[in-house]
Structure formats: structure tokens, C-alpha cells
Scaffold this active site. Structure first.
Site, PDB file in Angstrom:
ATOM      1  N   LYS A  28      14.075  36.826  40.185  1.00  0.00           N
ATOM      2  CA  LYS A  28      14.954  37.984  39.996  1.00  0.00           C
ATOM      3  C   LYS A  28      15.748  38.213  41.262  1.00  0.00           C
ATOM      4  O   LYS A  28      15.313  37.840  42.350  1.00  0.00           O
ATOM      5  CB  LYS A  28      14.112  39.232  39.704  1.00  0.00           C
ATOM      6  CG  LYS A  28      14.883  40.346  39.029  1.00  0.00           C
ATOM      7  CD  LYS A  28      14.891  40.162  37.520  1.00  0.00           C
ATOM      8  CE  LYS A  28      15.771  41.164  36.823  1.00  0.00           C
ATOM      9  NZ  LYS A  28      15.548  41.108  35.354  1.00  0.00           N
TER      10      LYS A  28
ATOM     11  N   ASP B  61      21.509  41.831  34.405  1.00  0.00           N
ATOM     12  CA  ASP B  61      20.511  42.901  34.296  1.00  0.00           C
ATOM     13  C   ASP B  61      21.328  44.189  34.482  1.00  0.00           C
ATOM     14  O   ASP B  61      22.557  44.167  34.258  1.00  0.00           O
ATOM     15  CB  ASP B  61      19.399  42.739  35.360  1.00  0.00           C
ATOM     16  CG  ASP B  61      18.179  43.620  35.074  1.00  0.00           C
ATOM     17  OD1 ASP B  61      17.341  43.226  34.258  1.00  0.00           O
ATOM     18  OD2 ASP B  61      18.070  44.720  35.646  1.00  0.00           O
TER      19      ASP B  61
END
Ligand code: NDP
Ligand code: 2IT
Length: 443
Positions: free
Chosen positions: A125, A165
Site C-alpha cells: 500500500k 484508494d
């Protein structure tokens, strides 16, 4: 079990000031007692000690110049957590709250989520504390270009494949992809969520929200129930929330709430999604403007969507947005099912309250895995240099979400936690990665 609590203790000591990461790690490790007891090789091979320590954490400076000529510096992150079962894969978040703890919690969750999809993707991430709100297109471009000027050296189609995201959608992926291509001179599937003209997959935009509803429907079906005729409360009004609302409505439910960071709407006759898409996907406006489309809807800046009575709740905004008080209100109002669209939207106390109260609860790492699963389908199409139809991708997504439900239900039952899908998802996601880590030696 002392092995698990020892690992959590050491982790807390080594990572002070990382509450979100500790929350995610505690939830997963606390589910693993049975599976660790059954597999002494996990202890011998230090699987837990290794799985909580990222392979690599990159933090970097992101300088950019605004439209007034003023220079700014943000902090960029990419945490490459685990690549035991495939290249690192996970989104990029642009939000002022971003810090190492948040990126680590998201990267850690991603390991198990990606494993549950059944596809060959590891966990990672990234993101930045840059705030995209109110920025011009040129400022967004400038930021994305600066961010990729450092990130490009850490990623690659077989190395690490970022995606969207919070705060990162099609526009940002386009700017990031263009910069990667310009620096490296490589045209490869290094990012997912790309535009359809340059390697993107049909149905990726819809995938997380649709997948959330497919999995929740499967969970309801096992109890002889469905979305049809139900009232649904959704939080958020971004990518995940919009397409969860769209699929829930297609399945015959009435979605009555949505929210953003400044307020929330209650439209008891059903949210007008054409209006929401116009506001959020085109104008990038605030939800307060919804009333100009639907004068009878209510807009509020106090309280939250969970105070509205509903049969199904789908939190789709951000972490820890639903606490124990909210869970109590939902249960009092007779909620049947909760499906987590956001990552870790329920606090641990809220999760426990739902499970204790017999609410069907689909945890994020299972329920929102449709986005990353479809990203992996985008990677397959890029590798094959082919493009599948919307129906093909959507059918694969539907099958993947059904499989995830059955995997987590079976794992919960096998390890003595029947109906506890938090336990089931953690165990099923963990086991495949742990076995791969053992097979590959202590690395
Ligand atoms: P978007 O940026 O498209 O939308 C985010 C939504 O949540 C907006 O309505 C935003 O309101 C609201 N929100 C964000 N942060 C906060 C906050 N701190 N407080 C209140 N509201 C907030 O993001 P996505 O829809 O893509 O992501 C939503 C969630 O789903 C995140 O948890 C993400 O990690 C998760 N997720 C996303 C996937 C994807 O494919 N995109 C896949 C799996 C999970 P505002 O605009 O006012 O900030
Ligand atoms: O949290 C997530 O799974 C995402 N933001 C999607 C990641 C991806 O690589 O598509």
C-alpha cells in the site's frame, strides 16, 4: 496463546504510535490460535514474526508548486508488505490523515485480502498526506508527476502494482501512468485502474462496490434472505459507495443514506444515483448540493448515517467510522447484515458487538476484495495483451466473491467459530500465505 501474545507485545514495542496498524495486526493474530496450534511449522519458521514486518518501507519527499507559485512538500509512502504469493499489490491513498501507521494497516490487510481472492497477488500500500480537495487539475498533475518521479524505481508489472484508494481515481492513475511511461520508456501493466484506452479493464470502476454487494448477497442467501425489498444505509459517496448503491438498487433494495466528510443525506424514497454521480464523479462537489436535485431529502452535518433504521449497513468511507455506539443503534433498529466496503470501518468493539448480537457480519478483507481482484484481472489482460468484455469481467468478479464467502464460512466452521466471518476470513487468508512462506524458507 503465548506465542501470539508474545508477537503482539514485541510488535507494539517496536512500533510505538501506530494505533491503526496495531488494531489491524491484533485483529488478525487474535484469530489464529487454532490454525497455529494445528501447524507447529508456523512457529518453527517464525511465520507470525515475519508476516508483521514489512519486506520494505519507502518514505520519500514529494515537492510540488501550486498555482500561485508557492512550493509545498508532502510525504510519500510505499510499504511493500509481503510478496510470498505474488507481486506486491494495493492502492495509493491521498488524504491529509495519511501516515505510516495508516499505510501499514492498509498494507497488512491487503496481504490477507489478496490471498482470499485466489489470485497471485502479494500485499502492499502507499500514498501521501497530500490533500487533493480544492486543487486544480494542474496541481494534481504536478503532485502525481513528482510522486511518481520517486515511486517509479520501486515498482514494476512483476514487482509492485499500485492502484487507486481514497483520493486516487482514474484521473490520478492516468497522470501517474503517463509519468511512469515517460521515465522508464516501458508500456506495461504497472498500475491498475487505468483508462479503457490505455490498458484498463472494464468493470474495474464498479468492482469494489459490486463485489461488496455480491458477497453480502451470498451471505444473506445462506440464511434464505436477500437484498430484495430491504432498506440499506451506506456511508461515503466515493467510488466504493456509489457502485455498492448501484448494485444494491439493481438487486431490489432501497438505499436511503450516503455521506461525505462534511455531512450526510437521508432520502427515504431512495438515493438518486444519477445526481450523486454528477456531483461526485463530474463536479467533485459537496453532498450538501444534493438537495438541489432532491428538495425533499434531508442533509445533516451532525450525527451520522447509522442512526437511520436499516436492514443492511454498508460502511464505505474510511477506517473506524462505525463505533460501538453506532453498532448498538443499528442492532436496536434491527439490522440484519453489515458488509464492510471501506477498510477497517468498524472498531474492534463494534465488530464484537455485531457478532455477539447475531448480525451477519462480512469483514472488509473479504467484502471489499472485489476491487483488487478485478485489478488482478486487469493485470491478466495486460499480460495477455487482450481485452475482456464487461460481462466476462463481471461474471469472474461474481464467482470470486461467492468463493470468498464460502472460503471464509468454511474456515470459520472448521476452526470452531461457525458464523464468525472475521475469524474465517483471517484464517483462510492467512493460511495460504503462511504455507507459501514456509515453503520458501526463512527469508
Ligand atoms: P473515494 O476517495 O472515492 O471516496 C471516499 C469517500 O469517503 C468520500 O465520500 C469521502 O468524503 C469519504 N471519506 C474519506 N475519508 C473520510 C474521513 N476521514 N471522514 C469522513 N469521510 C471520509 O475513496 P474510495 O471509495 O475508493 O474508498 C473508500 C473506502 O474503501 C476506503 O476505506 C478504501 O480504502 C476502501 N477501498 C477502496 C477500494 C477501491 O477499489 N477504490 C477497494 C477496497 C477498499 P470526502 O470526499 O468529503 O473526503
Ligand atoms: O483497498 C484496496 O483493496 C484497494 N484500494 C484496491 C487495491 C488494488 O490494487 O486494486
Amino acid at each position: 496463546m503465548s506465542y501470539i501474545s508474545d508477537v503482539l507485545h514485541a510488535l507494539e514495542k517496536r512500533n510505538p504510535g501506530q494505533p491503526e496498524f496495531m488494531q489491524a495486526a491484533t485483529e488478525v493474530l487474535d484469530s489464529l490460535e487454532g490454525v497455529v496450534k494445528e501447524h507447529p511449522e508456523y512457529v518453527k519458521n517464525a511465520v507470525l514474526e515475519r508476516i508483521v514486518e514489512p519486506d520494505r518501507q519507502v518514505m520519500f519527499r514529494v515537492p510540488w508548486i501550486d498555482d500561485q507559485g508557492v512550493a509545498h512538500v508532502n510525504r510519500g509512502f510505499r510499504v511493500q508488505f509481503n510478496n510470498a504469493i505474488g507481486p506486491y499489490k494495493g492502492g495509493l491513498r491521498l488524504h491529509p490523515s495519511v501516515n505510516l501507521s495508516i499505510i501499514k494497516f492498509l498494507g497488512f490487510e491487503q496481504i490477507f485480502k489478496n490471498s482470499l481472492t485466489g489470485l497471485p497477488i502479494g500485499g502492499g500500500k502507499g500514498g501521501s498526506d497530500f490533500d487533493p480537495k480544492g486543487k486544480s487539475d494542474r496541481e494534481i498533475f504536478e503532485f502525481c508527476r513528482s510522486f511518481m518521479t520517486e515511486l517509479y524505481r520501486h515498482i514494476g508489472a512483476d514487482v509492485d502494482v499500485p492502484a487507486g484508494d481514497i483520493g486516487v481515481g482514474g484521473r490520478e492513475i492516468g497522470y501517474l501512468y503517463g509519468t511512469y511511461k515517460r521515465i522508464t520508456n516501458r508500456y506495461e501493466g504497472v498500475l491498475t485502474g487505468k483508462g479503457l484506452e490505455y490498458g484498463g479493464s472494464l468493470a474495474r470502476t464498479e468492482a469494489t462496490g459490486y463485489g461488496l454487494v455480491y458477497l453480502t448477497e451470498e451471505m444473506l442467501k445462506a440464511k434464505g434472505n436477500s437484498f430484495a425489498g430491504k432498506t440499506v444505509a451506506i456511508s461515503g459517496s466515493g467510488n466504493v459507495a456509489i457502485y455498492a448503491a448501484e448494485k444494491a438498487a439493481q438487486f431490489g433494495a432501497t438505499v436511503v443514506t450516503m455521506s461525505d466528510s462534511t455531512g450526510w443525506i437521508y432520502d427515504k424514497d431512495g438515493i438518486d444515483l444519477t445526481a450523486i454521480k454528477e456531483l461526485k464523479e463530474v463536479k467533485r462537489a459537496r453532498l450538501s448540493e444534493y438537495k438541489s436535485f432532491r428538495p425533499k431529502a434531508e442533509y445533516s452535518t451532525t450525527g451520522n448515517v447509522w442512526q437511520i433504521a436499516c436492514d443492511i449497513a454498508l460502511p464505505c468511507a474510511t477506517q473506524n467510522e462505525l463505533n460501538e455506539e453506532d453498532a448498538k443503534t443499528l442492532v436496536k433498529n434491527k439490522v440484519i447484515a453489515v458488509g464492510e466496503g471501506a477498510n477497517m470501518p468498524s472498531t474492534i468493539e463494534a465488530q464484537e458487538f455485531f457478532v455477539k448480537s447475531g448480525v451477519l457480519f462480512a469483514p472488509a478483507k473479504a467484502a471489499n476484495a472485489g476491487g483488487v481482484a478485478t485489478s488482478a484481472l486487469e493485470m491478466s489482460q495486460n499480460s495477455q495483451r487482450l481485452h475482456w468484455t464487461f460481462e466476462e469481467v463481471d461474471a469472474k468478479l461474481h464467482t470470486i466473491m461467492r468463493n470468498i464467502y464460502h472460503q471464509m464460512a468454511a474456515a470459520a466452521e472448521k476452526y470452531g467459530h461457525k458464523g464468525n466471518f472475521i475469524m474465517g476470513a483471517n484464517i483462510a487468508g492467512f493460511k495460504k500465505v503462511a504455507d507459501a512462506m514456509v515453503a520458501q524458507g526463512i527469508q
